[in-house]
Motif scaffolding. Structure first.
Motif, PDB file in Angstrom:
ATOM      1  N   MET A 115       0.815  -1.218   0.000  1.00 43.09           N
ATOM      2  CA  MET A 115       0.000   0.000   0.000  1.00 43.09           C
ATOM      3  C   MET A 115       0.848   1.268   0.000  1.00 43.09           C
ATOM      4  N   ARG A 116       2.155   1.139  -0.157  1.00 44.66           N
ATOM      5  CA  ARG A 116       3.049   2.290  -0.051  1.00 44.66           C
ATOM      6  C   ARG A 116       2.717   3.379  -1.060  1.00 44.66           C
ATOM      7  N   GLU A 117       2.527   3.016  -2.305  1.00 40.77           N
ATOM      8  CA  GLU A 117       2.215   4.012  -3.341  1.00 40.77           C
ATOM      9  C   GLU A 117       0.873   4.689  -3.069  1.00 40.77           C
ATOM     10  N   ALA A 118      -0.098   3.934  -2.569  1.00 42.77           N
ATOM     11  CA  ALA A 118      -1.406   4.506  -2.242  1.00 42.77           C
ATOM     12  C   ALA A 118      -1.278   5.500  -1.082  1.00 42.77           C
ATOM     13  N   ARG A 119      -0.443   5.164  -0.091  1.00 44.97           N
ATOM     14  CA  ARG A 119      -0.225   6.087   1.025  1.00 44.97           C
ATOM     15  C   ARG A 119       0.433   7.370   0.542  1.00 44.97           C
ATOM     16  N   LYS A 120       1.444   7.238  -0.305  1.00 42.60           N
ATOM     17  CA  LYS A 120       2.120   8.423  -0.849  1.00 42.60           C
ATOM     18  C   LYS A 120       1.134   9.306  -1.607  1.00 42.60           C
ATOM     19  N   ARG A 121       0.300   8.679  -2.426  1.00 42.46           N
ATOM     20  CA  ARG A 121      -0.690   9.426  -3.204  1.00 42.46           C
ATOM     21  C   ARG A 121      -1.675  10.133  -2.275  1.00 42.46           C
ATOM     22  N   PHE A 122      -2.103   9.456  -1.207  1.00 37.81           N
ATOM     23  CA  PHE A 122      -3.029  10.043  -0.239  1.00 37.81           C
ATOM     24  C   PHE A 122      -2.396  11.251   0.445  1.00 37.81           C
ATOM     25  N   TYR A 123      -1.145  11.114   0.894  1.00 37.18           N
ATOM     26  CA  TYR A 123      -0.457  12.229   1.542  1.00 37.18           C
ATOM     27  C   TYR A 123      -0.286  13.399   0.581  1.00 37.18           C
ATOM     28  N   ARG A 124       0.091  13.116  -0.654  1.00 39.21           N
ATOM     29  CA  ARG A 124       0.260  14.193  -1.642  1.00 39.21           C
ATOM     30  C   ARG A 124      -1.054  14.908  -1.909  1.00 39.21           C
ATOM     31  N   ASP A 125      -2.136  14.151  -1.994  1.00 35.43           N
ATOM     32  CA  ASP A 125      -3.446  14.765  -2.214  1.00 35.43           C
ATOM     33  C   ASP A 125      -3.833  15.657  -1.037  1.00 35.43           C
ATOM     34  N   MET A 126      -3.569  15.191   0.192  1.00 40.31           N
ATOM     35  CA  MET A 126      -3.888  15.990   1.376  1.00 40.31           C
ATOM     36  C   MET A 126      -3.047  17.265   1.401  1.00 40.31           C
ATOM     37  N   LEU A 127      -1.772  17.151   1.048  1.00 39.62           N
ATOM     38  CA  LEU A 127      -0.915  18.331   1.024  1.00 39.62           C
ATOM     39  C   LEU A 127      -1.329  19.292  -0.087  1.00 39.62           C
ATOM     40  N   GLY A 128      -1.795  18.754  -1.209  1.00 38.26           N
ATOM     41  CA  GLY A 128      -2.288  19.612  -2.286  1.00 38.26           C
ATOM     42  C   GLY A 128      -3.530  20.384  -1.870  1.00 38.26           C
ATOM     43  N   CYS A 129      -4.454  19.719  -1.202  1.00 37.56           N
ATOM     44  CA  CYS A 129      -5.652  20.400  -0.691  1.00 37.56           C
ATOM     45  C   CYS A 129      -5.271  21.465   0.328  1.00 37.56           C
ATOM     46  N   HIS A 130      -4.309  21.146   1.168  1.00 39.86           N
ATOM     47  CA  HIS A 130      -3.864  22.104   2.183  1.00 39.86           C
ATOM     48  C   HIS A 130      -3.249  23.337   1.513  1.00 39.86           C
ATOM     49  N   GLN A 131      -2.461  23.118   0.492  1.00 44.32           N
ATOM     50  CA  GLN A 131      -1.845  24.239  -0.224  1.00 44.32           C
ATOM     51  C   GLN A 131      -2.903  25.106  -0.891  1.00 44.32           C
ATOM     52  N   ARG A 132      -3.916  24.479  -1.485  1.00 40.60           N
ATOM     53  CA  ARG A 132      -4.998  25.254  -2.111  1.00 40.60           C
ATOM     54  C   ARG A 132      -5.751  26.078  -1.084  1.00 40.60           C
ATOM     55  N   HIS A 133      -5.983  25.520   0.087  1.00 45.30           N
ATOM     56  CA  HIS A 133      -6.661  26.279   1.141  1.00 45.30           C
ATOM     57  C   HIS A 133      -5.814  27.460   1.588  1.00 45.30           C
ATOM     58  N   GLN A 134      -4.518  27.244   1.737  1.00 50.28           N
ATOM     59  CA  GLN A 134      -3.634  28.337   2.126  1.00 50.28           C
ATOM     60  C   GLN A 134      -3.624  29.429   1.066  1.00 50.28           C
ATOM     61  N   ASP A 135      -3.569  29.043  -0.208  1.00 49.15           N
ATOM     62  CA  ASP A 135      -3.590  30.032  -1.286  1.00 49.15           C
ATOM     63  C   ASP A 135      -4.887  30.831  -1.284  1.00 49.15           C
ATOM     64  N   LEU A 136      -5.989  30.156  -1.025  1.00 51.25           N
ATOM     65  CA  LEU A 136      -7.284  30.829  -0.984  1.00 51.25           C
ATOM     66  C   LEU A 136      -7.326  31.853   0.135  1.00 51.25           C
ATOM     67  N   VAL A 137      -6.841  31.487   1.304  1.00 51.71           N
ATOM     68  CA  VAL A 137      -6.840  32.405   2.441  1.00 51.71           C
ATOM     69  C   VAL A 137      -5.928  33.600   2.161  1.00 51.71           C
ATOM     70  N   LEU A 138      -4.762  33.339   1.581  1.00 50.89           N
ATOM     71  CA  LEU A 138      -3.843  34.427   1.296  1.00 50.89           C
ATOM     72  C   LEU A 138      -4.363  35.344   0.197  1.00 50.89           C
ATOM     73  N   THR A 139      -5.090  34.768  -0.761  1.00 53.67           N
ATOM     74  CA  THR A 139      -5.632  35.573  -1.856  1.00 53.67           C
ATOM     75  C   THR A 139      -6.716  36.522  -1.353  1.00 53.67           C
TER      76      THR A 139
END
Length: 64
Positions: free
Chosen positions: A37-61
């Motif tokens: 499940m290693r690749e699935a975990r990596k993909r899940f973490y990357r997706d969560m970090l991507g969502c977090h980055q989008r939220h941060q960008d929205l707040v800063l914008t």
């Protein structure tokens, strides 16, 4: 993935480590150790970090 990120209950200004720690608690313990499940975990973490980055960008914008 947006719904999963919302359920992490992480503050928008939290660090990326806080997001990964919170995401780790959402994964079943048997899947945390499974090498297959290693690749699935990596993909899940990357997706969560991507969502977090989008939220941060929205707040800063919009200076919320």
């Amino acid at each position: 993935m947006q719904g999963a990120y919302d359920r992490l209950r992480v503050h928008v200004f939290a660090s990326w480590r806080d997001v990964v720690r919170a995401a780790n608690t959402r994964i079943a313990s048997k899947h945390r150790r499974d090498p297959a499940m290693r690749e699935a975990r990596k993909r899940f973490y990357r997706d969560m970090l991507g969502c977090h980055q989008r939220h941060q960008d929205l707040v800063l914008t919009f200076r919320l």
